[in-house]
Design a protein around this motif. Sequence first.
Motif, PDB file in Angstrom:
ATOM      1  N   GLY A 122      37.750 -21.979   5.717  1.00 14.62           N
ATOM      2  CA  GLY A 122      37.876 -20.672   5.089  1.00 14.62           C
ATOM      3  C   GLY A 122      36.631 -19.820   5.293  1.00 14.62           C
ATOM      4  O   GLY A 122      36.722 -18.619   5.564  1.00 14.62           O
ATOM      5  N   ASN A 123      35.452 -20.446   5.165  1.00 16.35           N
ATOM      6  CA  ASN A 123      34.212 -19.704   5.394  1.00 16.35           C
ATOM      7  C   ASN A 123      34.102 -19.222   6.832  1.00 16.35           C
ATOM      8  O   ASN A 123      33.681 -18.085   7.089  1.00 16.35           O
ATOM      9  CB  ASN A 123      33.005 -20.583   5.050  1.00 16.35           C
ATOM     10  N   ARG A 124      34.496 -20.073   7.784  1.00 18.70           N
ATOM     11  CA  ARG A 124      34.435 -19.667   9.189  1.00 18.70           C
ATOM     12  C   ARG A 124      35.380 -18.497   9.454  1.00 18.70           C
ATOM     13  O   ARG A 124      35.031 -17.535  10.149  1.00 18.70           O
ATOM     14  CB  ARG A 124      34.782 -20.850  10.098  1.00 18.70           C
ATOM     15  N   GLN A 125      36.582 -18.571   8.891  1.00 17.79           N
ATOM     16  CA  GLN A 125      37.544 -17.484   9.098  1.00 17.79           C
ATOM     17  C   GLN A 125      37.054 -16.190   8.454  1.00 17.79           C
ATOM     18  O   GLN A 125      37.225 -15.093   9.019  1.00 17.79           O
ATOM     19  CB  GLN A 125      38.909 -17.883   8.531  1.00 17.79           C
ATOM     20  N   THR A 126      36.456 -16.300   7.286  1.00 22.30           N
ATOM     21  CA  THR A 126      35.922 -15.111   6.616  1.00 22.30           C
ATOM     22  C   THR A 126      34.817 -14.481   7.451  1.00 22.30           C
ATOM     23  O   THR A 126      34.769 -13.250   7.619  1.00 22.30           O
ATOM     24  CB  THR A 126      35.397 -15.476   5.220  1.00 22.30           C
TER      25      THR A 126
END
Length: 403
Positions: free
Chosen positions: A296-300
């Motif tokens: 999720g952090n990478r996608q954000t």
Amino acid sequence: MAVKPAAPEGAPGALEVVVISRLFDAPRALVWEAWSSHAHLARWWGPMGFTAPRGEVALRPGGPFSLVMRAPDGTEYPLDGFVREVEAPSRLVWSALDHDEIRVETTVTFEEEGGKTRLTVRQTIPSDPMMARGQKPGWSQSLERLATALVESNAAGASSSPTADREIATTRVFDAPRDLVWQAWTDPKHLARWYGPNGFTVTTHEMDVRPGGVWRLTMHGPDGTDYPNLTRYVEVVRPERLVYEHGSADRDEDRFDVTLTFTDEGSGKTRVSMRMVCATRESRDRFVNVFGALQGNRQTMDRLENHLAALAGGPKLVLTRTFDAPRDLWKAWTEAPRLSCWWGRRGSRGRVGRWTSGPAASSITARPPRTARRRCGAGSSTGRSSSPRASPSSCPSPTRTAA
């Protein structure tokens, strides 16, 4: 990277040894730690786009070394193994069956080189050219992801922090000036364009970026589920540092502390380092394994990168099509009667509200299709296609001289 035959190719039980080595700009203890548990391995294990949502790893002789690797299309590839040898922090040996029930023996060595770490993976596999070819890019991409994870850990000071087992760290360098990146994190108009993993949107109800101020927001999931969130700002140093508490608006156990630093890298680039500290190790593992916090952090961060690129005049949607018509087709884009014949989705109908062919403001509206047939100019019903040549009998011809 090298592939070395362990027996004549094609011989019964022939094996090959795949060897890959890489020098990491990180101390050996930190590189070893990256292999020490499923929570650490999940940050980097697998090729680009893959995740490792489940697993059990215990670095002791006979301990488990099992992981489930998930491809971008959702296919899962289990690796079921156990640890043979452990010599911390210099050598690790494990044996495992992969998803095809093929036995794989792996030895990883960790050697110090002037404050850096030389990691070498030696993997013994059946003598199968296709399998060997797949191992090369797979390991190369995994170790590239490991390098990124080590940079993130270094940036957050995770290796020496007393809260290391409760932390999630993410670092990204953006091709944008620091003031703009700061605004993207502190202006609701910016946040609405990128905040959250893929498929999520965000509604800001209140935002007061100052010590003691709050940000009340609702995250809307791809399935329509709403997630009320609450942020309380602790420290605000524009444009260098943000410290805040963040989590669910109604669940204290889901709260965590966040430190964001914005470092000017020169040449119009900015490094953002985000360090999340959860209440307990179990809470951190739940965020990683259940909620997919790392992905999720990478996608954000990916979405923020795209947003900043768009603000800087970066990549935009470009469509190209060749029409079987003379260049006078230009009139189909610049004259209101012709625009109303094709503008909009298939089945819709366009209504020109105000139109000029110069730089003045123009407007056009595409309306949903109606059951009744309509007429455009002197011809029959149109609206079956969004191509300017869809209904030449009903719309003015682009080759016809204007009256």
